[in-house]
Design an enzyme around this catalytic site. Sequence first.
Site, mmCIF file in Angstrom:
data_model
loop_
_atom_site.group_PDB
_atom_site.id
_atom_site.type_symbol
_atom_site.label_atom_id
_atom_site.label_comp_id
_atom_site.label_asym_id
_atom_site.label_seq_id
_atom_site.Cartn_x
_atom_site.Cartn_y
_atom_site.Cartn_z
ATOM 1 N N GLY A 148 29.561 35.162 -11.374
ATOM 2 C CA GLY A 148 29.975 36.484 -10.936
ATOM 3 C C GLY A 148 30.268 37.390 -12.119
ATOM 4 O O GLY A 148 30.347 36.947 -13.273
ATOM 5 N N CYS A 149 30.460 38.666 -11.824
ATOM 6 C CA CYS A 149 30.662 39.645 -12.893
ATOM 7 C C CYS A 149 32.017 39.475 -13.578
ATOM 8 O O CYS A 149 32.087 39.350 -14.809
ATOM 9 C CB CYS A 149 30.486 41.059 -12.349
ATOM 10 N N TYR A 150 33.098 39.444 -12.802
ATOM 11 C CA TYR A 150 34.404 39.206 -13.421
ATOM 12 C C TYR A 150 34.452 37.857 -14.142
ATOM 13 O O TYR A 150 34.938 37.779 -15.280
ATOM 14 C CB TYR A 150 35.511 39.258 -12.363
ATOM 15 N N THR A 152 32.156 36.244 -15.626
ATOM 16 C CA THR A 152 31.411 36.316 -16.882
ATOM 17 C C THR A 152 32.247 36.970 -17.974
ATOM 18 O O THR A 152 32.391 36.430 -19.081
ATOM 19 C CB THR A 152 30.099 37.086 -16.685
ATOM 20 N N ALA A 153 32.806 38.142 -17.681
ATOM 21 C CA ALA A 153 33.584 38.864 -18.687
ATOM 22 C C ALA A 153 34.835 38.093 -19.090
ATOM 23 O O ALA A 153 35.175 38.004 -20.280
ATOM 24 C CB ALA A 153 33.958 40.248 -18.156
#
EC number: 1.2.1.38
Length: 343
Positions: A148-150, A152-153
């Site tokens: 997911g995006c969160y 990953t960061a």
Amino acid sequence: MIRAGIVGATGYTGVELLRLLLAHPGAEPAVVTSRGNAGERLDAMFPNLRGHTDLAFTEPDPGLLAECDVVFFATPHGVAHAMAGELLSRGTRVIDLSADFRIRDAALWSRWYGQPHGAPELLDQAVYGLPEINRKRIPDARLIAVPGCYPTAVSLGFIPLLEAGLVDTAHLVADAKSGVSGAGRKAQVGMLLCEASENFKAYGVAGHRHLPEILQTLGDVAGQTPGLTFVPHLLPMIRGIEASLYAVLKDMDTDLQALYEQRYAAEPFVDVMPPGSHPETRSVRGTNRCRIAVHRPQGGDTAVVLSVIDNLVKGASGQAVQNMNLMFGLPETAGLDGIAVLP
């Protein structure tokens, strides 16, 4: 040339996949599906694709998709559960951008996503597609779960500290902010211009669906499940995630800048910025890059890590293409070497 299928190409991650694959030197979209838009040309829905493709949307036919080398799922949760097994049995590799195969525990997935897991028998063969920690497993994978995006960061920001055992893993904090495209393309009152513009708010403080995924990933790195306070926020912009991460140091003597530079020196899509930097989301917009800066304010015992990505690229479609490149023996950066557009 790799023949790629895309299931669910009318959402933001779907059209981002199209943009990347249409410019890719070693792959091309061959089958693009949408139940509600079958027969409509892609460039009629997305004029930015005019002059780049003559394809039209088709119904999601497993037989047609099985003729592809790889099929991407840019779909709501549960769709890949229903279709991935048949494609895998026919020899087609699957890259899933939804959360269907990210969490290894089917019961845990069901608790967070509010529905039974539709394909628990596939979980053992799913590889979590974060190349920075799983690069060796990806080339042989048949089924990739794109992070997911969160996650990953947040994960890329914390990984060096956890690998080195430098921080108290019981008290990690992730204060993350995302643009509105992270909510998808469906109509929602909270995403209307008059609701989201000139506004800033936290949400999901009691528990966000990405939390168990982050805990699983950081736990794999640290060797134990960490304690994490994760607070996501909605920013009045279209693309981008900024994650401000906090951890209490156990070792005050380590050069954190050198630690991060050494850990990510060979990573083509992680850029550790110079000391004192504050990465901006616009510097990664439209790219597959994560930019990171590490700080230790006032020389104290707290490490502050700033991590930015484009939620639709490194946080979704770009990372999916990065995985495809690794799966098929292409240069990892193929089709992903774009530069962010400024201003």
